[in-house]
Enzyme design. Structure first.
Site, short mmCIF file in Angstrom:
data_model
loop_
_atom_site.label_atom_id
_atom_site.label_comp_id
_atom_site.label_asym_id
_atom_site.label_seq_id
_atom_site.Cartn_x
_atom_site.Cartn_y
_atom_site.Cartn_z
N PHE A 128 0.87 -1.17 0.00
CA PHE A 128 0.00 0.00 0.00
C PHE A 128 0.92 1.23 0.00
O PHE A 128 1.86 1.31 0.80
CB PHE A 128 -0.88 -0.04 1.25
CG PHE A 128 -2.00 0.95 1.26
CD1 PHE A 128 -3.26 0.58 0.80
CD2 PHE A 128 -1.81 2.24 1.73
CE1 PHE A 128 -4.30 1.50 0.82
CE2 PHE A 128 -2.85 3.15 1.74
CZ PHE A 128 -4.09 2.78 1.29
N ASP A 197 1.56 -4.91 8.95
CA ASP A 197 0.41 -4.06 8.66
C ASP A 197 -0.82 -4.98 8.57
O ASP A 197 -0.87 -5.86 7.70
CB ASP A 197 0.64 -3.31 7.34
CG ASP A 197 -0.49 -2.33 7.05
OD1 ASP A 197 -1.65 -2.66 7.37
OD2 ASP A 197 -0.22 -1.26 6.49
N TYR A 222 -11.38 1.40 10.15
CA TYR A 222 -12.56 1.82 9.39
C TYR A 222 -12.92 0.83 8.30
O TYR A 222 -13.86 1.04 7.57
CB TYR A 222 -12.40 3.23 8.81
CG TYR A 222 -11.13 3.49 8.01
CD1 TYR A 222 -11.00 3.05 6.70
CD2 TYR A 222 -10.07 4.19 8.58
CE1 TYR A 222 -9.85 3.31 5.98
CE2 TYR A 222 -8.92 4.44 7.86
CZ TYR A 222 -8.81 4.00 6.56
OH TYR A 222 -7.66 4.25 5.85
N LYS A 223 -12.15 -0.26 8.20
CA LYS A 223 -12.46 -1.29 7.19
C LYS A 223 -13.35 -2.35 7.83
O LYS A 223 -14.52 -2.10 8.10
CB LYS A 223 -11.16 -1.82 6.60
CG LYS A 223 -10.45 -0.73 5.78
CD LYS A 223 -9.04 -1.07 5.37
CE LYS A 223 -8.44 0.10 4.59
NZ LYS A 223 -6.99 0.08 4.52
N ARG A 379 -12.10 -4.81 -7.12
CA ARG A 379 -12.04 -5.52 -5.83
C ARG A 379 -13.45 -5.68 -5.26
O ARG A 379 -14.24 -4.74 -5.28
CB ARG A 379 -11.24 -4.71 -4.81
CG ARG A 379 -9.80 -4.53 -5.10
CD ARG A 379 -9.07 -4.02 -3.85
NE ARG A 379 -9.70 -2.84 -3.25
CZ ARG A 379 -9.29 -2.26 -2.14
NH1 ARG A 379 -8.25 -2.75 -1.47
NH2 ARG A 379 -9.89 -1.20 -1.66
C1 LIG Z 1 -6.19 1.26 4.46
C2 LIG Z 1 -4.72 1.09 4.61
C3 LIG Z 1 -3.94 2.08 5.23
C4 LIG Z 1 -4.60 3.36 5.71
O1 LIG Z 1 -3.72 4.25 6.25
P1 LIG Z 1 -4.28 5.55 6.99
O2 LIG Z 1 -3.08 6.29 7.40
O3 LIG Z 1 -5.09 5.09 8.18
O4 LIG Z 1 -5.13 6.31 6.02
C5 LIG Z 1 -2.58 1.85 5.38
N1 LIG Z 1 -2.01 0.70 4.95
C6 LIG Z 1 -2.74 -0.27 4.35
C7 LIG Z 1 -2.09 -1.53 3.90
C8 LIG Z 1 -4.11 -0.09 4.15
O5 LIG Z 1 -4.82 -1.04 3.55
#
Ligand SMILES: *Cc1c(COP(=O)(O)O)cnc(C)c1O
Length: 420
Positions: A128, A197, A222-223, A379
């Site tokens: 990500f 992560d 939030y997921k 997705r």
């Molecule tokens: C959703 C997600 C994030 C989100 O990061 P924020 O700083 O909370 O916006 C980070 N890493 C991964 C792998 C994600 O899927």
């Protein structure tokens, strides 16, 4: 393979012991929501709880609510509530800030404990983006090199020159599930510290950071945890690092005694040391309601029932896609259910148009791009708390309609929205 009929799928819902949990959510009628991996659904309890926090706790209680309504302890209280979902113990998890900030804290803390000779941070090439950007910043801060490796080649990248390895347990694009215990063991064999992560795994699959001997973990709420847009994230570290690790952002909330207003900084214990400053109490109250929904489906943090349903949902989706659309879309997600999370990704040259046309038909998924438009992926996330088997049926049925009528070629879909 026997292809299930709509009647079969309805029977699966009728027999599903987790089916009633959908009532915990306020979902629009007629919508097939398959994007809970990006933004979880709204729990029914959230609006009422926020109203109470705003009007009573803030409006009437004012400053006294920091104590009386337990606002001050919320980041640790919610950390304790979330802890069983990742196999952590009470006092170890802090809920605060966003994932990116927590990742910076964890990577920085991890790098500060390794031998300076270990001047490499290893990150997945297709991680990500925020994970790569943050790792780059931490590498810069320590004068270290960032090594970008393919997810398939993680093991080859481990060497005595590496200080820290950052891995997403579940890949946000493909849904591939990486073996936390095996990767951690290989990393430790080389003296490398691991940072995990868990954004796409928490609330979707069983996690046990202690059993895996992981070092640090961060993740978002939030997921699959239904905490609401921008809900505070979490950070954990193994207690064996407690004496040596330190957060790079030491604020008054990280202090052992914030209200001593001391001139000198003394880090608090466990989760406290990860905190920074005053936390968003309204957002934390919403997260509390989100965690309640997950704990209703995963009593005492036990994810097995939710996981079994998640596998059944993704299996059904794959069976129907193969049977009806196998020649039009490429399944990117692992066929082996033990190697995938709770999403399925489909490659299509016009994935963006497909997802927009589907949304126009009331089926919500999303798109994540590759380095070239050709690599775009549609997705579909199957949050097991509220996704029905009939939603899976509906999604494939509408997908067949979209592709059959070339609806994805509508010129209106040539312009991308800001959030895809
Ligand atoms: C959703 C997600 C994030 C989100 O990061 P924020 O700083 O909370 O916006 C980070 N890493 C991964 C792998 C994600 O899927």
């Amino acid at each position: 393979v026997i292809i299930p009929t709509l009647a079969d799928v309805r029977a699966l819902d009728a027999a599903d012991p987790l089916g009633p949990l959908r009532d915990l959510f306020d979902l629009p009628d007629g919508l097939t929501y398959l994007d809970g991996n990006s933004l979880g659904a709204l729990p029914r309890a959230t609006a009422g709880r926020l109203h109470e926090v705003v009007t009573t706790e803030w409006g009437r209680g004012l400053i006294r609510s920091w104590d009386d309504a337990h606002w001050f302890d919320a980041p640790r209280r919610l950390g304790d509530k979330l802890a069983p979902l990742i196999g952590a113990a009470p006092g170890e998890v802090a809920v605060s800030d966003c994932t990116s900030v927590n990742l910076y804290k964890a990577l920085h803390a991890a790098m500060s404990t390794v031998d300076p000779e270990r001047s490499i941070i290893v990150v997945e090439r297709d991680a990500f983006p925020t994970d790569r950007y943050v790792a780059q910043a931490v590498a810069h801060r320590f004068g270290a090199d960032l090594h970008l490796v393919e997810r398939d080649n993680l093991y080859e990248a481990l060497s005595p020159h590496v200080g820290v390895l950052l891995v997403s347990e579940i890949d946000y694009r493909t849904g591939h599930w990486c073996e936390m215990a095996e990767v951690t063991a290989s990393a430790h064999h080389e003296g490398i510290v691991t940072v995990w992560d868990l954004c796409h795994s928490v609330g979707a699959v069983p996690i046990d950071v202690h059993a895996a001997h992981a070092d640090y973990a961060v993740g978002c709420t939030y997921k699959y945890l239904n905490g609401g847009p921008g809900a505070p994230a979490f950070v954990w570290s193994h207690p064996r690092h407690a004496d040596r690790r330190s957060s790079p952002i030491t604020g008054w909330w990280s202090h052992a005694e914030p209200f001593a207003m001391s001139r000198t900084f003394t880090a608090g214990e466990g989760a406290t040391a990860w905190l920074t400053g005053a936390q968003p109490i309204l957002a934390l109250a919403a997260l509390d309601c989100g965690l309640d929904t997950v704990l209703a489906g995963a009593p005492a943090g036990e994810m097995s029932a939710l996981r079994a349903k998640s596998v059944a949902l993704t299996e059904l989706f794959l069976t129907l896609v193969d049977a009806r659309l196998g020649d039009q879309l490429e399944v990117i997600t692992q066929r082996d259910p033990t190697r995938r999370g709770s999403q399925v990704s489909l490659a299509h040259p016009d994935a963006y148009g497909v997802v927009q046309a589907l949304a126009a038909r009331g089926v919500v998924g999303d798109v994540r791009g590759g380095s070239t438009p050709d690599a775009d992926l549609a997705r579909f996330g199957f949050a097991p708390l509220y996704t029905r088997f009939v939603d899976v049926w509906q999604a494939v049925d509408q997908l067949a309609e979209v592709l059959g009528a070339d609806e994805h070629k509508d010129p209106a879909y040539a312009i991308r929205r800001t959030v895809t």
